[in-house]
Design a protein around this motif. Structure first.
Motif, PDB file in Angstrom:
ATOM      1  N   SER A  60      60.318  82.774  19.206  1.00 34.96           N
ATOM      2  CA  SER A  60      59.667  83.259  18.375  1.00 34.96           C
ATOM      3  C   SER A  60      60.035  84.591  17.103  1.00 34.96           C
ATOM      4  CB  SER A  60      58.107  84.088  18.849  1.00 34.96           C
ATOM      5  OG  SER A  60      58.460  85.387  19.513  1.00 34.96           O
ATOM      6  N   LYS A  61      59.607  84.857  16.445  1.00 31.28           N
ATOM      7  CA  LYS A  61      60.071  85.841  15.767  1.00 31.28           C
ATOM      8  C   LYS A  61      59.604  87.213  16.274  1.00 31.28           C
ATOM      9  CE  LYS A  61      58.931  83.962  11.116  1.00 31.28           C
ATOM     10  NZ  LYS A  61      57.699  84.395   9.705  1.00 31.28           N
ATOM     11  N   THR A  62      59.745  88.225  15.819  1.00 33.59           N
ATOM     12  CA  THR A  62      60.133  89.029  16.913  1.00 33.59           C
ATOM     13  C   THR A  62      58.838  89.861  16.784  1.00 33.59           C
ATOM     14  OG1 THR A  62      62.611  90.545  16.417  1.00 33.59           O
ATOM     15  CG2 THR A  62      60.951  92.048  17.289  1.00 33.59           C
ATOM     16  N   VAL A  63      57.957  90.297  17.787  1.00 38.32           N
ATOM     17  CA  VAL A  63      56.819  91.178  17.559  1.00 38.32           C
ATOM     18  C   VAL A  63      56.682  92.135  18.391  1.00 38.32           C
ATOM     19  CG1 VAL A  63      55.723  88.599  18.173  1.00 38.32           C
ATOM     20  CG2 VAL A  63      56.421  89.790  19.969  1.00 38.32           C
ATOM     21  N   ASN A  64      55.976  93.340  18.190  1.00 43.24           N
ATOM     22  CA  ASN A  64      55.728  94.711  18.504  1.00 43.24           C
ATOM     23  C   ASN A  64      54.511  94.846  19.599  1.00 43.24           C
ATOM     24  OD1 ASN A  64      54.651  97.702  18.304  1.00 43.24           O
ATOM     25  ND2 ASN A  64      56.692  97.360  18.111  1.00 43.24           N
TER      26      ASN A  64
END
Length: 67
Positions: A60-64
């Motif tokens: 995935s893209k970066t998640v916070n």
């Protein structure tokens, strides 16, 4: 993202509430710290019960994750 897979956090199957082609819902483990993460999905299935010869991975893209 750490390339050291032993440092990755595995999500238990029991915490997945929805697993559909365009939706994946799961509970984030309480043990993880607030930080940026990437979600890695690995599967051998392409549709229904049909298995592939090798494991496919997607990132995935970066998640916070916040408290």
């Amino acid at each position: 993202m750490s390339k050291d897979e032993s440092a990755w956090i595995e999500v238990a199957k029991e915490t997945i509430s929805c697993n559909k082609p365009k939706t994946l819902e799961f509970y984030v483990p309480d043990s993880i710290a607030q930080a940026d993460y990437k979600i890695v999905i690995r599967t051998r299935y392409c549709s229904g019960e049909k298995q592939l010869k090798s494991v496919l991975s997607t990132f995935s893209k970066t998640v916070n994750v916040a408290a």
